[in-house]
Design a protein around this motif. Structure first.
Motif, PDB file in Angstrom:
ATOM      1  N   LYS A 118       0.774  -1.268   0.088  1.00 47.36           N
ATOM      2  CA  LYS A 118       0.046   0.101   0.001  1.00 47.36           C
ATOM      3  C   LYS A 118       0.939   1.474   0.119  1.00 47.36           C
ATOM      4  O   LYS A 118       0.585   2.193  -0.802  1.00 47.36           O
ATOM      5  CB  LYS A 118      -0.785  -0.126   0.946  1.00 47.36           C
ATOM      6  CG  LYS A 118      -1.949  -1.360   1.071  1.00 47.36           C
ATOM      7  CD  LYS A 118      -2.737  -1.329   2.345  1.00 47.36           C
ATOM      8  CE  LYS A 118      -3.716  -2.645   2.299  1.00 47.36           C
ATOM      9  NZ  LYS A 118      -4.487  -2.644   3.403  1.00 47.36           N
ATOM     10  N   ASP A 176      -5.362   4.035   4.852  1.00 45.57           N
ATOM     11  CA  ASP A 176      -6.465   3.885   5.836  1.00 45.57           C
ATOM     12  C   ASP A 176      -6.988   2.355   6.185  1.00 45.57           C
ATOM     13  O   ASP A 176      -7.432   2.020   6.956  1.00 45.57           O
ATOM     14  CB  ASP A 176      -7.626   4.566   5.528  1.00 45.57           C
ATOM     15  CG  ASP A 176      -7.339   6.099   5.810  1.00 45.57           C
ATOM     16  OD1 ASP A 176      -6.640   6.403   6.725  1.00 45.57           O
ATOM     17  OD2 ASP A 176      -8.162   7.098   5.243  1.00 45.57           O
ATOM     18  N   THR A 177      -6.742   1.682   4.886  1.00 46.38           N
ATOM     19  CA  THR A 177      -7.202   0.203   4.936  1.00 46.38           C
ATOM     20  C   THR A 177      -6.501  -0.801   5.605  1.00 46.38           C
ATOM     21  O   THR A 177      -6.708  -1.786   6.142  1.00 46.38           O
ATOM     22  CB  THR A 177      -7.539  -0.348   3.509  1.00 46.38           C
ATOM     23  OG1 THR A 177      -6.325  -0.385   2.864  1.00 46.38           O
ATOM     24  CG2 THR A 177      -8.421   0.404   2.733  1.00 46.38           C
ATOM     25  N   ALA A 216      -7.931  -0.714   9.106  1.00 46.63           N
ATOM     26  CA  ALA A 216      -9.202  -1.307   8.857  1.00 46.63           C
ATOM     27  C   ALA A 216      -9.004  -2.948   8.775  1.00 46.63           C
ATOM     28  O   ALA A 216      -9.793  -3.560   9.312  1.00 46.63           O
ATOM     29  CB  ALA A 216      -9.991  -0.829   7.667  1.00 46.63           C
ATOM     30  N   GLU A 217      -8.028  -3.204   8.070  1.00 41.15           N
ATOM     31  CA  GLU A 217      -7.901  -4.841   7.878  1.00 41.15           C
ATOM     32  C   GLU A 217      -7.009  -5.375   9.189  1.00 41.15           C
ATOM     33  O   GLU A 217      -7.360  -6.264   9.507  1.00 41.15           O
ATOM     34  CB  GLU A 217      -7.115  -5.186   6.583  1.00 41.15           C
ATOM     35  CG  GLU A 217      -7.794  -4.496   5.523  1.00 41.15           C
ATOM     36  CD  GLU A 217      -7.429  -4.776   4.151  1.00 41.15           C
ATOM     37  OE1 GLU A 217      -8.203  -4.904   3.170  1.00 41.15           O
ATOM     38  OE2 GLU A 217      -6.189  -5.104   4.122  1.00 41.15           O
ATOM     39  N   TYR A 247     -10.126 -10.730   5.026  1.00 42.76           N
ATOM     40  CA  TYR A 247     -10.454  -9.332   5.458  1.00 42.76           C
ATOM     41  C   TYR A 247     -11.988  -9.068   4.946  1.00 42.76           C
ATOM     42  O   TYR A 247     -12.647  -9.772   4.162  1.00 42.76           O
ATOM     43  CB  TYR A 247      -9.627  -8.495   4.817  1.00 42.76           C
ATOM     44  CG  TYR A 247      -8.173  -8.537   5.222  1.00 42.76           C
ATOM     45  CD1 TYR A 247      -7.812  -8.611   6.350  1.00 42.76           C
ATOM     46  CD2 TYR A 247      -6.962  -8.701   3.952  1.00 42.76           C
ATOM     47  CE1 TYR A 247      -6.479  -8.634   6.735  1.00 42.76           C
ATOM     48  CE2 TYR A 247      -6.054  -8.718   4.442  1.00 42.76           C
ATOM     49  CZ  TYR A 247      -5.453  -8.690   5.850  1.00 42.76           C
ATOM     50  OH  TYR A 247      -4.038  -9.064   6.288  1.00 42.76           O
TER      51      TYR A 247
END
Length: 512
Positions: A320, A335-336, A339-340, A398
């Motif tokens: 990422k 941001d993921t 979140a993951e 995920y």
């Protein structure tokens, strides 16, 4: 300033600028730094230890999912060569972990000391051009609109600064980055005064890894396959400070109390004492700074998931950062990471905590009930398979969005493609892989092989899959509507791999 193996070693910090600062040269930081540098990014790795000082820790197993991540980097063979594959683990009482049914090339647990994993990862990072800056402890972090600056204190007391576009704190349970960011680390100690030792045994156990408990004491004995064994032992009524010395007599006694024998325990090459916490930061990202590994989450050693979870944090974050720094994705992709990975860290805290509490049941009635539970679980194969899949990392998935294909967010198996190659070989080089039926010729928008590889199924599957660089499925479709399928693929490629390459414009014909 000296240079060896393509790597600069600094003891002062004269305001250098990098794409990414990685803080902490444990397994998580080394994997992350190596990924970024192999993608051509400028990476500086700050480490508070002096060069050559070993990072002796308690980790001793590599699980299947981590081996798959190593495979996608061409490192699996090197790591496997350092250890001893184990296909059956006797845990407490009759509870046994059997990874042989896992759908992976690596249906076992690799027993190997953490320093061997670090050695392989460090060699790779050096070859990739990572700049190692030893003897630098981060004391402050300052963020701007387009950069982040780390203030460091060197071993000789000097101070300096390092600046980069992003910073990743992989500096362990006592993370200076986490403190500098002002993040809380809520949780508590779950077990204290745990003894660790690497020893030789005159009469080793028949099982390569055995854990036993008697209510007041427990001990785990694991063989590295080279004549050395790791002992992790504890006694409920013998709690002392982590700094208290450990001797062979204590290791022998605790092992004998839990196992009924000390296996002829002889010399030790290393002994230590530690306590184990259950803690997790509320946020893995703060602006341009990220936390991974033990800097973000710590838990009991039960299940051997600590180092593995950190390495998988790094695998999630690295691609990422590369995508954003290469202009192929917006900053929102970062941001993921939280979140993951935050839910995964929370799940590991729960599972490892349950295992250690199971081992430390106190009363005879509690232990009898645990034996009964173990017998029941053994007769429920779906339950045991699910538990093994989660501990191994193979079962981690995920969360997918509303309307996404059921495969979205799930780990992609090591698919054998029509040309004979394996998916995890094709993933090497930090690229996406699109898999389609053989009859389909998808429009890739000029995206080259370094960014997006295309392969086809060996069989007759109609599913199209887009696999992320970390081996998870980003997008999938089964629709047979050609127009809808093409539109959906175009949208997925734009979202995940960035805009299509600009096609060259044909020269205008000359006018006569």
């Amino acid at each position: 300033m000296s240079r060896e193996s393509g790597t600069t070693t600094r003891t002062t910090a004269p305001h250098p600028t990098s794409d990414v600062l990685v803080v902490g040269a444990g397994p998580t930081g080394l994997l992350l730094a190596g990924d970024l540098a192999e993608a051509g990014l400028d990476v500086t790795l700050l480490e508070r230890r002096a060069p050559g000082i070993s990072n002796l820790t308690r980790s001793l197993v590599v699980h299947a999912r981590t081996l798959e991540q190593f495979d996608s980097r061409g490192l699996a063979g090197d790591v496997i060569a350092t250890g001893h594959p184990v296909t059956s683990l006797q845990l407490f009482g009759d509870v046994r972990m059997d990874p042989t049914g896992l759908p992976t090339r690596y249906p076992y647990v690799l027993v190997t000391p953490q320093f061997e994993v670090e050695r392989v990862l460090e060699e790779r990072a050096r070859k990739a051009g990572v700049t190692f800056a030893y003897g630098n402890e981060v004391t402050a972090v300052r963020q701007g609109a387009d950069s982040v600056t780390a203030t460091v204190r060197t071993t000789d007391g000097a101070t300096g600064e390092y600046r980069a576009s992003y910073l990743a704190g992989t500096d362990g349970v006592h993370s200076g980055v986490r403190r500098a960011l002002g993040l809380p680390f809520p949780g508590k100690a779950v077990i204290r005064s745990v003894v660790l030792a690497d020893v030789r045994l005159a009469e080793p156990p028949a099982e390569p890894l055995v854990a036993k408990a008697d209510g007041d004491a427990f001990a785990l004995v694991a063989g590295f396959g080279d004549g050395w064994f790791r002992v992790i032992a504890w006694h409920r009524h013998r709690q002392t400070d982590d700094r208290a010395p450990v001797d062979l007599a204590e290791v022998r006694e605790l092992t004998r109390l839990a196992h009924g024998t000390d296996y002829g325990l002889q010399e030790a090459r290393w002994m230590s004492r530690f306590h184990s916490d259950e803690r997790q930061v509320p946020e893995y990202r703060v602006g341009r700074a990220f936390l991974a590994g033990d800097a973000a989450h710590v838990h009991s050693p039960a299940g051997g998931q600590g180092m593995n979870t950190g390495l998988q944090d790094a695998a999630n974050l690295s691609w990422k950062l590369i995508a954003v720094l290469r202009g192929r994705a917006t900053d929102e992709l970062l941001d993921t990471y939280h979140a993951e990975r935050h839910p995964v860290g929370r799940a590991v805290l729960r599972s490892s905590g349950a295992l250690i509490r199971f081992a430390l049941l106190q009363t005879r009635a509690q232990r009898a009930a645990a034996v009964l539970v173990g017998q029941v679980v053994k007769r429920l194969p779906p339950v045991t398979r699910r538990a093994v899949a989660q501990v191994s990392g193979i079962g981690i998935a995920y969360r997918r969005g509303r309307g996404d294909h059921p495969l979205t967010g799930r780990r992609a198996p090591d698919i054998r493609l029509a040309d004979g190659s394996r998916l995890y070989e094709v993933l090497r080089g930090n690229r996406f892989v699109l898999i389609t039926p053989a009859y389909e010729t998808p429009e890739l928008g000029g995206r080259d092989e370094t960014r997006l590889a295309h392969g086809t199924w060996r069989g007759h599957r109609r599913t199209a899959l887009l696999v992320r660089p970390d081996g998870y499925i980003a997008w999938a479709t089964d629709t047979m509507d050609r127009a809808a399928r093409a539109d959906a693929l175009a949208a997925a490629l734009l979202r995940w791999t960035g805009p299509a390459e600009q096609q060259p414009t044909a020269a205008a014909p000359a006018r006569g």
